[in-house]
Enzyme design. Structure first.
Site, PDB file in Angstrom:
ATOM      1  N   GLU A  89      11.960  14.165 -12.200  1.00 10.10           N
ATOM      2  CA  GLU A  89      11.680  12.875 -11.584  1.00 10.10           C
ATOM      3  C   GLU A  89      10.183  12.595 -11.580  1.00 10.10           C
ATOM      4  O   GLU A  89       9.367  13.496 -11.359  1.00 10.10           O
ATOM      5  CB  GLU A  89      12.252  12.830 -10.162  1.00 10.10           C
ATOM      6  CG  GLU A  89      13.774  12.862 -10.166  1.00 10.10           C
ATOM      7  CD  GLU A  89      14.399  12.734  -8.794  1.00 10.10           C
ATOM      8  OE1 GLU A  89      15.559  12.300  -8.722  1.00 10.10           O
ATOM      9  OE2 GLU A  89      13.737  13.071  -7.794  1.00 10.10           O
ATOM     10  N   CYS A 333       7.234  12.399  -0.580  1.00  9.38           N
ATOM     11  CA  CYS A 333       6.761  13.773  -0.711  1.00  9.38           C
ATOM     12  C   CYS A 333       7.846  14.759  -0.290  1.00  9.38           C
ATOM     13  O   CYS A 333       8.433  14.648   0.780  1.00  9.38           O
ATOM     14  CB  CYS A 333       5.524  13.961   0.164  1.00  9.38           C
ATOM     15  SG  CYS A 333       4.852  15.631   0.139  1.00  9.38           S
TER      16      CYS A 333
END
EC number: 2.1.1.192
Length: 360
Positions: A89, A333
């Site tokens: 990703e 994150c």
């Protein structure tokens, strides 16, 4: 051989092998990375004979876009198929006047940080230079016509970059080469969990910006949150980071610190963190924990995070709180997972660990 694996130095070696002049490297860099040409037949300032010889030696292969998700805040996440059929990703985060591309360096992650979703997926392999710079190439194409552009790159996606320096450094060279993408070295940030031996090697090969996933102010807590600390403890990591910027005026280390409710977010942790960093030119980036399925942590309350910031600032440190972006598409994150064939059996061990905790 994939043409995207070759930075300027590697291209010069290739052309030397072909009996050609070094300037050919500049020509090919511009064709591939600036003019977006994917076939040698389109490189019109190179002779047909040389184009044919190049085609025999190298080819240009890009990661395949399997899916794109766009967050309500404009963050974009791409699922990219790489060699071997697995997927990684890559995330683009737009902001006022800038656009940050978050790239992956491994399929999965070789480390085992307990608060990170990527780590729970296990690890398969390192990405090649072509697969790293290919993320930039694909993102550039995907953003064409959107009005957005890449101004910064952070190696904060899947994986530990310092455990794949052989591929990361050539990719960084391409990002900062004026005949490729032309980013300032200050606009490229490599983030590490603290592989001290590789940090020393990185310092010898590049001077891009450095971020450190710290997350704890002492060894006992960091051993639990970031297990690589057992091999590279703080008494080795902190001096190595200070040495990285020692000869770089006006540079500072960014320390990433995820805020975990009741774990590392108390007043004494903030004071201890300030003492640990001392007078190293620093910026502390506090990251609200982003939950994922099976996570055993919770995010610190906002008031607690703001108090932590104020304590750090009282010690003279620059401290900020990261604005969570892309959470609704799992692009924040610690949330990147991709599609990983785990060679470490980490997921199986995690399930067994949870069963033991529940007494099953």
């Amino acid at each position: 051989m994939n043409l995207l694996d070759l930075d300027r130095q590697a291209l010069k070696r290739l052309f030397a092998d072909l009996g050609e002049k070094p300037f050919r490297a500049t020509q090919v860099l511009k064709w591939v990375h600036q003019r977006r040409v994917t076939g040698f037949e389109e490189m019109t300032d190179i002779s047909k004979a040389l184009r044919a010889r190049l085609a025999e030696r190298v080819a240009l292969r890009l990661p395949e876009v399997l899916a794109e998700q766009v967050s309500e805040d404009g963050t974009r996440k791409w699922l990219l198929r790489v060699d071997g059929g697995q997927a990684i990703e890559t995330v683009f985060i737009p902001d006022s006047g800038r656009g940050t591309l978050c790239v992956s360096s491994q399929v999965g992650c070789a480390l085992d940080c307990s608060f990170c979703s990527t780590a729970q997926q296990g690890f398969n392999r390192n990405l090649s230079t072509a697969e790293i710079i290919g993320q930039y190439y694909v993102a550039y194409d995907q953003l064409t016509g959107t009005g957005e552009q890449i101004t910064n790159v952070v190696f904060m996606g899947m994986g530990e970059p310092l455990l794949n320096l052989e591929a990361v450094i050539p990719a960084v060279r391409l990002m900062t080469d004026d005949d490729a993408y032309g980013l300032s070295k200050r606009k490229v940030t490599i983030s590490t969990s603290g592989v001290v031996t590789m940090l020393e090697r990185m310092r010898e090969q590049t001077d891009v910006s450095l971020a450190v996933s710290l997350h704890a102010p002492n060894n006992a807590l960091r051993d639990e949150l970031v297990p690589i600390n057992r091999k590279h403890p703080l008494e080795r990591l902190i001096p190595a980071c200070a040495a990285y910027i020692a000869d770089k005026p006006h540079r500072r280390i960014t320390w990433e610190y995820v805020m975990l409710d009741g774990v590392n977010d108390q007043d004494h942790h903030a004071h201890e963190l300030a003492r640990l960093l001392g007078d190293i030119p620093s910026k502390v980036n506090l990251i609200p924990f982003n939950p994922f399925p099976g996570a055993r942590y919770r995010c610190s309350p906002r008031g607690r995070i703001l108090r932590f910031v104020r304590i750090l600032q009282s010690h003279g440190l620059t401290a900020t709180t990261r604005v969570t972006r892309g959470q609704d598409i799992d692009g924040a994150c610690g949330q990147l997972v991709g599609k990983v064939q785990d060679r470490t059996r980490r997921q199986q061990r995690l399930v067994q660990r949870e069963l033991r905790r529940e007494g099953r």
